[in-house]
Design an enzyme around this catalytic site. Structure first.
Site, PDB file in Angstrom:
ATOM      1  N   THR A  75       0.864  -1.212   0.126  1.00  0.00           N
ATOM      2  CA  THR A  75      -0.089   0.115  -0.083  1.00  0.00           C
ATOM      3  C   THR A  75       0.941   1.266  -0.064  1.00  0.00           C
ATOM      4  O   THR A  75       0.468   2.441  -0.673  1.00  0.00           O
ATOM      5  CB  THR A  75      -1.232   0.022   1.067  1.00  0.00           C
ATOM      6  OG1 THR A  75      -1.808  -0.949   1.045  1.00  0.00           O
ATOM      7  CG2 THR A  75      -1.774   1.259   1.484  1.00  0.00           C
TER       8      THR A  75
ATOM      9  N   SER B 135       1.721  -7.643  -1.145  1.00  0.00           N
ATOM     10  CA  SER B 135       2.417  -8.516  -0.075  1.00  0.00           C
ATOM     11  C   SER B 135       1.799  -9.853  -0.303  1.00  0.00           C
ATOM     12  O   SER B 135       2.411 -10.771  -0.144  1.00  0.00           O
ATOM     13  CB  SER B 135       2.860  -7.994   0.934  1.00  0.00           C
ATOM     14  OG  SER B 135       1.776  -7.887   1.895  1.00  0.00           O
TER      15      SER B 135
ATOM     16  N   THR C 138       1.778  -4.705   4.196  1.00  0.00           N
ATOM     17  CA  THR C 138       1.301  -4.902   5.503  1.00  0.00           C
ATOM     18  C   THR C 138       0.942  -6.424   5.607  1.00  0.00           C
ATOM     19  O   THR C 138       1.034  -6.763   6.932  1.00  0.00           O
ATOM     20  CB  THR C 138       0.523  -3.989   6.079  1.00  0.00           C
ATOM     21  OG1 THR C 138      -0.544  -3.979   5.429  1.00  0.00           O
ATOM     22  CG2 THR C 138       1.216  -2.433   6.391  1.00  0.00           C
ATOM     23  N   ASP C 139       0.276  -7.035   4.493  1.00  0.00           N
ATOM     24  CA  ASP C 139      -0.126  -8.063   4.917  1.00  0.00           C
ATOM     25  C   ASP C 139       0.528  -9.242   5.081  1.00  0.00           C
ATOM     26  O   ASP C 139       0.158 -10.227   5.901  1.00  0.00           O
ATOM     27  CB  ASP C 139      -1.306  -8.587   3.357  1.00  0.00           C
ATOM     28  CG  ASP C 139      -2.467  -7.661   3.261  1.00  0.00           C
ATOM     29  OD1 ASP C 139      -2.737  -6.963   4.184  1.00  0.00           O
ATOM     30  OD2 ASP C 139      -2.931  -7.628   2.011  1.00  0.00           O
TER      31      ASP C 139
HETATM   32  N1  ASP Z   1      -2.754  -5.436   0.475  1.00  0.00           N
HETATM   33  C1  ASP Z   1      -1.619  -4.501   0.764  1.00  0.00           C
HETATM   34  C2  ASP Z   1      -0.455  -5.410   0.736  1.00  0.00           C
HETATM   35  O1  ASP Z   1       0.098  -5.979   1.712  1.00  0.00           O
HETATM   36  C3  ASP Z   1      -1.757  -3.983   2.163  1.00  0.00           C
HETATM   37  C4  ASP Z   1      -0.730  -2.999   2.617  1.00  0.00           C
HETATM   38  O2  ASP Z   1       0.198  -2.975   2.101  1.00  0.00           O
HETATM   39  O3  ASP Z   1      -1.161  -2.261   3.555  1.00  0.00           O
HETATM   40  O4  ASP Z   1       0.443  -5.396  -0.294  1.00  0.00           O
END
Ligand code: ASP
Length: 325
Positions: A13, A56, A87-88
């Site tokens: 993100t 991710s 974050t995932d």
């Molecule tokens: N879906 C995103 C990822 O992990 C979530 C994020 O980065 O906050 O790529």
């Protein structure tokens, strides 16, 4: 004198923007912004390496290992490395890097819960925080760190605990290592428990199954049939399971597959306590391995690293047992 810090971009993100009806999707703007970001220039001498730009959920354990190799080579020429990541799966990539890296220099992961199009976006603040942590003299020799929302966490303890809030990253059992304050970096505690598996190979045939009330052994059978070398089960509480899955657990053990028990609860260790059929003591007596306080997703990665290194279930079991807490 300013330190030399490399920022490696992997996506997530923090590298995304909203694009009309397409929703939030990867964008290529982050590298350019970072190179001209005045708040960074005053903290450290920055180089930016656009390694990849992936959500991710697309990151595999093999890609995590390749990232660790890249960090290992690049960090020779820098005082520290910051990695931006989705974050995932951040807690998994950071933990795998923590297991396999040998450097004592700071390696710091960061991310954003809000995209570049959101009001109150957290990415820029998190990146500046991560670079400040990577540049700080107290950050060396602490293992891989995760900086989010002005907090410093260990890769081993941190979890994404919320789907959307900026304070999603928490070390639920033990609390953060420290804080990123406006004037300085403050460490409140050390991580006394550290574990490494220095390998350049993974064996990814390790499965993770979550215990639910009334479950039977069909997922364990499926793991056995697909050639798993180890099956991690996120059991209830102290490490207890329903007895209906014991036949399949015994079958896996009889075939030389390691069965490793962690807990689906948020904190605490699994224990050889309950002696009833399926209880933690009974499972250990059968030959299952209790995983201490390490959470299932991280137990799975550690077993991938151990099988990659030793390629022998008995050795893996012995190394796992002597390094668990
Ligand atoms: N879906 C995103 C990822 O992990 C979530 C994020 O980065 O906050 O790529």
């Amino acid at each position: 004198m300013n330190k030399n810090i490399l920022i490696i971009l992997t996506g997530g993100t923090i590298s995304m923007k909203a694009k009309g009806s397409m929703g939030v999707v990867p964008s290529s703007e982050l590298a350019g912004l970072l190179r001209e970001f005045p708040q960074l220039a005053s903290v450290a001498n920055i180089d930016v390496f656009e390694y990849m730009n992936l959500p991710s959920p697309y990151i595999t354990p093999q890609m995590m290992l390749e990232l660790a190799r890249l960090i290992d080579l690049k960090i020779i020429d820098y005082d520290g490395v910051v990695i931006t990541h989705g974050t995932d799966t951040l807690e998994e990539t950071a933990y795998l890097c923590d297991l396999v890296l040998t450097t004592r220099k700071p390696v710091v992961f960061t991310a954003a819960m809000r995209s570049g199009s959101d009001i109150g976006l957290d990415g820029p603040r998190n990146i500046v925080g991560a670079v400040r942590v990577a540049s700080h003299h107290d950050s060396a020799d602490r293992g891989v760190l995760v900086v989010m929302n002005d907090e410093i966490h260990t890769a081993r303890d941190v979890v994404k605990s919320d789907t959307g809030k900026v304070d999603a990253f928490r070390s639920i059992g033990y609390g953060p290592l420290g804080s990123v304050d406006p004037d300085t970096i403050v460490y409140h505690r050390s991580a006394l428990y550290r574990e490494n598996v220095w390998t350049d190979r993974l064996d990814t045939n390790i499965d993770l199954i979550k215990a639910v009330a009334g479950m039977d052994g069909k997922y364990i059978l499926s793991s056995i049939d697909s050639g798993a070398r180890a099956i991690v089960i996120e059991a209830f509480g102290r490490g207890n399971l329903p007895r209906d899955i014991l036949p399949e657990i015994k079958q896996a053990l009889a075939q030389g597959i390691l069965v490793v028990i962690s807990s689906r609860t948020y904190t605490g260790r699994v224990l050889s306590e309950y002696g009833y059929e399926g209880g933690g003591k009974h499972l250990e007596d059968l030959g299952c391995i209790l995983a201490g306080d390490l959470k299932g997703v991280k137990v799975r990665l550690k077993l991938m690293a151990l099988f990659g290194k030793y390629n022998d279930p008995d050795l893996v079991k012995r190394f796992f047992l002597q390094s668990r807490n």
